[in-house]
Design a protein around this motif. Structure first.
Motif, PDB file in Angstrom:
ATOM      1  N   ARG A  53     -67.523  28.417 -72.038  1.00  0.00           N
ATOM      2  CA  ARG A  53     -66.805  27.970 -70.483  1.00  0.00           C
ATOM      3  C   ARG A  53     -66.556  26.577 -70.522  1.00  0.00           C
ATOM      4  O   ARG A  53     -67.358  25.643 -71.069  1.00  0.00           O
ATOM      5  N   VAL A  54     -65.455  26.327 -70.010  1.00  0.00           N
ATOM      6  CA  VAL A  54     -64.943  24.782 -70.140  1.00  0.00           C
ATOM      7  C   VAL A  54     -65.043  24.279 -68.862  1.00  0.00           C
ATOM      8  O   VAL A  54     -64.580  23.010 -68.754  1.00  0.00           O
ATOM      9  N   ARG A  55     -64.644  25.154 -67.860  1.00  0.00           N
ATOM     10  CA  ARG A  55     -64.843  24.445 -66.488  1.00  0.00           C
ATOM     11  C   ARG A  55     -64.961  25.543 -65.358  1.00  0.00           C
ATOM     12  O   ARG A  55     -64.989  26.684 -65.680  1.00  0.00           O
ATOM     13  N   ALA A  56     -65.607  24.988 -64.193  1.00  0.00           N
ATOM     14  CA  ALA A  56     -65.937  26.068 -63.269  1.00  0.00           C
ATOM     15  C   ALA A  56     -65.695  25.199 -61.997  1.00  0.00           C
ATOM     16  O   ALA A  56     -65.949  24.072 -61.644  1.00  0.00           O
ATOM     17  N   THR A  57     -65.014  25.894 -60.903  1.00  0.00           N
ATOM     18  CA  THR A  57     -64.420  25.162 -59.954  1.00  0.00           C
ATOM     19  C   THR A  57     -64.549  26.012 -58.508  1.00  0.00           C
ATOM     20  O   THR A  57     -64.922  27.481 -58.444  1.00  0.00           O
ATOM     21  N   SER A  58     -64.856  25.321 -57.389  1.00  0.00           N
ATOM     22  CA  SER A  58     -65.065  25.810 -56.072  1.00  0.00           C
ATOM     23  C   SER A  58     -63.868  25.564 -55.350  1.00  0.00           C
ATOM     24  O   SER A  58     -63.392  24.456 -55.305  1.00  0.00           O
ATOM     25  N   PHE A  59     -63.348  26.606 -54.688  1.00  0.00           N
ATOM     26  CA  PHE A  59     -61.846  26.447 -53.787  1.00  0.00           C
ATOM     27  C   PHE A  59     -62.392  26.338 -52.493  1.00  0.00           C
ATOM     28  O   PHE A  59     -62.032  25.817 -51.784  1.00  0.00           O
ATOM     29  N   VAL A  60     -63.394  27.368 -51.977  1.00  0.00           N
ATOM     30  CA  VAL A  60     -63.867  27.466 -50.712  1.00  0.00           C
ATOM     31  C   VAL A  60     -65.576  27.533 -50.691  1.00  0.00           C
ATOM     32  O   VAL A  60     -65.888  28.761 -51.413  1.00  0.00           O
ATOM     33  N   ALA A  61     -66.221  26.560 -50.446  1.00  0.00           N
ATOM     34  CA  ALA A  61     -67.697  26.874 -50.517  1.00  0.00           C
ATOM     35  C   ALA A  61     -68.061  27.652 -49.073  1.00  0.00           C
ATOM     36  O   ALA A  61     -67.601  27.598 -48.188  1.00  0.00           O
ATOM     37  N   PRO A  62     -69.458  28.202 -49.365  1.00  0.00           N
ATOM     38  CA  PRO A  62     -70.261  28.274 -50.479  1.00  0.00           C
ATOM     39  C   PRO A  62     -69.779  29.688 -51.310  1.00  0.00           C
ATOM     40  O   PRO A  62     -70.277  30.690 -51.040  1.00  0.00           O
ATOM     41  N   GLU A  63     -69.209  29.257 -52.485  1.00  0.00           N
ATOM     42  CA  GLU A  63     -68.985  30.499 -53.504  1.00  0.00           C
ATOM     43  C   GLU A  63     -68.062  31.679 -52.881  1.00  0.00           C
ATOM     44  O   GLU A  63     -68.190  32.594 -53.207  1.00  0.00           O
ATOM     45  N   LEU A  64     -67.133  31.065 -51.813  1.00  0.00           N
ATOM     46  CA  LEU A  64     -66.498  32.175 -51.407  1.00  0.00           C
ATOM     47  C   LEU A  64     -65.117  32.318 -52.114  1.00  0.00           C
ATOM     48  O   LEU A  64     -64.298  33.291 -51.930  1.00  0.00           O
ATOM     49  N   ASP A  65     -64.620  31.397 -52.714  1.00  0.00           N
ATOM     50  CA  ASP A  65     -63.532  31.523 -53.747  1.00  0.00           C
ATOM     51  C   ASP A  65     -63.836  30.712 -54.982  1.00  0.00           C
ATOM     52  O   ASP A  65     -63.720  29.291 -54.599  1.00  0.00           O
ATOM     53  N   ILE A  66     -64.256  31.224 -56.043  1.00  0.00           N
ATOM     54  CA  ILE A  66     -64.403  30.199 -57.154  1.00  0.00           C
ATOM     55  C   ILE A  66     -63.616  30.861 -58.529  1.00  0.00           C
ATOM     56  O   ILE A  66     -63.156  31.942 -58.454  1.00  0.00           O
ATOM     57  N   SER A  67     -63.614  29.869 -59.496  1.00  0.00           N
ATOM     58  CA  SER A  67     -63.016  30.329 -60.944  1.00  0.00           C
ATOM     59  C   SER A  67     -63.880  29.845 -61.967  1.00  0.00           C
ATOM     60  O   SER A  67     -64.512  28.607 -61.815  1.00  0.00           O
ATOM     61  N   GLN A  68     -63.722  30.470 -62.990  1.00  0.00           N
ATOM     62  CA  GLN A  68     -64.618  29.800 -64.341  1.00  0.00           C
ATOM     63  C   GLN A  68     -63.571  30.161 -65.276  1.00  0.00           C
ATOM     64  O   GLN A  68     -62.932  31.094 -65.473  1.00  0.00           O
ATOM     65  N   ASN A  69     -63.315  28.871 -66.063  1.00  0.00           N
ATOM     66  CA  ASN A  69     -62.433  29.005 -67.390  1.00  0.00           C
ATOM     67  C   ASN A  69     -63.192  28.877 -68.751  1.00  0.00           C
ATOM     68  O   ASN A  69     -64.131  28.170 -68.753  1.00  0.00           O
ATOM     69  N   PHE A  70     -62.537  29.780 -69.529  1.00  0.00           N
ATOM     70  CA  PHE A  70     -63.016  29.764 -70.963  1.00  0.00           C
ATOM     71  C   PHE A  70     -62.055  29.697 -72.108  1.00  0.00           C
ATOM     72  O   PHE A  70     -60.875  30.217 -71.674  1.00  0.00           O
ATOM     73  N   ALA A  71     -62.171  28.928 -72.913  1.00  0.00           N
ATOM     74  CA  ALA A  71     -60.816  28.641 -73.966  1.00  0.00           C
ATOM     75  C   ALA A  71     -61.742  28.497 -75.340  1.00  0.00           C
ATOM     76  O   ALA A  71     -62.715  27.939 -75.544  1.00  0.00           O
ATOM     77  N   SER A  72     -60.840  28.912 -76.310  1.00  0.00           N
ATOM     78  CA  SER A  72     -61.278  28.584 -77.790  1.00  0.00           C
ATOM     79  C   SER A  72     -60.832  27.104 -77.977  1.00  0.00           C
ATOM     80  O   SER A  72     -60.127  26.484 -77.218  1.00  0.00           O
ATOM     81  N   ASP A  73     -61.514  26.584 -79.110  1.00  0.00           N
ATOM     82  CA  ASP A  73     -61.633  25.063 -79.304  1.00  0.00           C
ATOM     83  C   ASP A  73     -60.015  24.798 -79.438  1.00  0.00           C
ATOM     84  O   ASP A  73     -59.343  23.510 -79.032  1.00  0.00           O
ATOM     85  N   ASP A  74     -59.264  25.504 -80.042  1.00  0.00           N
ATOM     86  CA  ASP A  74     -57.864  25.415 -80.342  1.00  0.00           C
ATOM     87  C   ASP A  74     -56.827  25.788 -79.306  1.00  0.00           C
ATOM     88  O   ASP A  74     -55.592  25.352 -79.421  1.00  0.00           O
ATOM     89  N   GLY A  75     -57.537  26.308 -78.294  1.00  0.00           N
ATOM     90  CA  GLY A  75     -56.624  26.635 -77.025  1.00  0.00           C
ATOM     91  C   GLY A  75     -55.558  27.842 -77.232  1.00  0.00           C
ATOM     92  O   GLY A  75     -54.877  28.083 -76.368  1.00  0.00           O
ATOM     93  N   ARG A  76     -55.886  28.508 -78.357  1.00  0.00           N
ATOM     94  CA  ARG A  76     -54.958  29.655 -78.519  1.00  0.00           C
ATOM     95  C   ARG A  76     -55.370  30.887 -77.873  1.00  0.00           C
ATOM     96  O   ARG A  76     -54.689  31.893 -77.627  1.00  0.00           O
ATOM     97  N   GLU A  77     -56.535  31.083 -77.237  1.00  0.00           N
ATOM     98  CA  GLU A  77     -57.164  32.019 -76.422  1.00  0.00           C
ATOM     99  C   GLU A  77     -57.890  31.484 -75.239  1.00  0.00           C
ATOM    100  O   GLU A  77     -58.599  30.441 -75.432  1.00  0.00           O
ATOM    101  N   ALA A  78     -57.415  32.013 -73.950  1.00  0.00           N
ATOM    102  CA  ALA A  78     -58.097  31.291 -72.819  1.00  0.00           C
ATOM    103  C   ALA A  78     -58.274  32.646 -71.852  1.00  0.00           C
ATOM    104  O   ALA A  78     -57.423  33.315 -71.726  1.00  0.00           O
ATOM    105  N   LEU A  79     -59.242  32.385 -71.086  1.00  0.00           N
ATOM    106  CA  LEU A  79     -59.669  33.330 -69.987  1.00  0.00           C
ATOM    107  C   LEU A  79     -60.176  32.762 -68.762  1.00  0.00           C
ATOM    108  O   LEU A  79     -60.730  31.494 -68.682  1.00  0.00           O
ATOM    109  N   THR A  80     -59.797  33.302 -67.408  1.00  0.00           N
ATOM    110  CA  THR A  80     -60.431  32.677 -66.379  1.00  0.00           C
ATOM    111  C   THR A  80     -60.573  34.034 -65.522  1.00  0.00           C
ATOM    112  O   THR A  80     -60.180  34.676 -65.310  1.00  0.00           O
ATOM    113  N   VAL A  81     -62.074  33.745 -64.985  1.00  0.00           N
ATOM    114  CA  VAL A  81     -62.700  34.714 -64.034  1.00  0.00           C
ATOM    115  C   VAL A  81     -62.603  34.048 -62.753  1.00  0.00           C
ATOM    116  O   VAL A  81     -62.962  33.273 -62.272  1.00  0.00           O
ATOM    117  N   TYR A  82     -62.021  34.840 -61.839  1.00  0.00           N
ATOM    118  CA  TYR A  82     -61.893  34.464 -60.272  1.00  0.00           C
ATOM    119  C   TYR A  82     -62.760  35.497 -59.502  1.00  0.00           C
ATOM    120  O   TYR A  82     -62.694  36.690 -59.650  1.00  0.00           O
TER     121      TYR A  82
END
Length: 325
Positions: A53-82
């Motif tokens: 996990r490289v970043r976690a973001t709240s768009f609407v608190a409390p946890e009504l709209d969130i995202s978490q980003n995951f990525a390889s060190d070289d940036g060649r693979e990336a995932l985001t869960v909303y």
């Protein structure tokens, strides 16, 4: 209840953007530890398929709209869960919006839809209640495939975005399901879904749009109180207004619609209210924590009329919808 004078800037920003940048703030997560969504019980590990996990973001608190980003060190693979609140529509509606958002991205150079939308069975569910699709960008360095999957868990939508420099579209499709299998999801039932289809026939709009002339005492649902939730067994796409502004309606309904304004659950709900002789149309911009109310209309307004009302700041109230009472 706020008046339009108090929140005009908020309303206009919400109407024209799927997730206003000003609302973003870091989501508190413990480094190296899984994170559990307070409202649904969905648990997201600290790494997905070994991508940290490289970043976690709240768009609407409390946890009504969130995202978490995951990525390889070289940036060649990336995932985001909303995870965002299910306040309206259905899985096919918000999947179609997510799919269109990808197709509109200029940095993906008009990507080819390599794996068309198809239903799949999310982890812990017994029916094909999710939809996924994969795109193949054309000559975009560092991106061989990019995909999206979306399903519902109770009153919450879960969306996965995935991008890879190495995976074929078919392998990307399988990878997304494998990644979703690493989430801890509450067991439950959700209805089977299928990708959105075009409405037939299209909505027909009658007299020219006009504000309702009914006295304030006749205006209640959708104006002074929250409107009833628009529901349907199936939904269809009535039309795309422009960009990622699109009109959906419960299949067979001829007197109501949702005008989606992005891909994270925000939409204008347009529907009839009141009894014969005192009928009007309510227009509400439904967000994760508030329903913003426009001036009541005498007839079913066109989507452009709704956008014009929002642009002109023709709002009358903001009704709190969270916490649910």
């Amino acid at each position: 209840m706020m008046t339009s004078i108090c929140y005009r800037a908020i309303f206009t920003a919400a109407a024209l953007a799927a997730a206003p940048l000003a609302a973003q703030e870091p989501l508190t997560v413990a480094e190296g530890k899984p994170w559990t969504h307070a409202h649904s019980g969905i648990a997201i590990p600290a790494a997905l398929d070994e991508l940290p996990r490289v970043r976690a973001t709240s768009f609407v608190a409390p946890e009504l709209d969130i995202s978490q980003n995951f990525a390889s060190d070289d940036g060649r693979e990336a995932l985001t869960v909303y995870i965002f609140r299910n306040t309206n529509g259905a899985v096919p509606v918000w999947f179609a919006q997510a799919q269109r958002a990808i197709s509109l991205r200029t940095d993906l150079a008009d990507p080819t839809l390599a794996v068309p939308p198809v239903a799949f069975t999310p982890p812990g569910q017994s029916a094909a209640s999710g939809i996924k699709a994969v795109f193949a960008p054309k000559d975009v360095e560092g991106i061989r495939s990019t995909g999206v999957a979306l399903f519902a868990v109770g009153d919450w939508y879960v969306k996965l975005r995935a991008t890879s420099a190495t995976l074929t579209p078919a392998d990307m499709s399988d990878w997304m399901e494998g990644v979703l299998g690493e989430l801890t999801l509450p067991r439950g039932t959700a209805p089977a879904v299928r990708p959105i289809a075009d409405c037939a026939p299209k909505l027909a709009f009658g007299p020219d749009a006009a504000d309702s002339t009914l006295p304030d005492t006749a205006l209640a649902a959708g104006v002074k109180t929250a409107a009833a939730r628009m529901v349907g067994t199936r939904w269809c796409l009535d039309r795309v207004v422009r960009g990622n502004l699109a009109v959906y309606r419960p299949d067979g309904a001829a007197d109501r619609y949702l005008l989606a304004t992005g891909d994270n659950g925000k939409a204008f709900a347009v529907e009839p209210q009141g009894a014969a002789g005192a009928a009007y149309y309510s227009v509400n911009l439904i967000g994760a924590n508030k329903s913003f109310t426009l001036v009541a209309q005498a007839h079913m307004p066109t989507p452009q009329r709704v956008l014009d009302l929002a642009a002109a700041e023709r709002a009358v109230a903001a009704i709190e919808t969270w916490p649910v009472r």
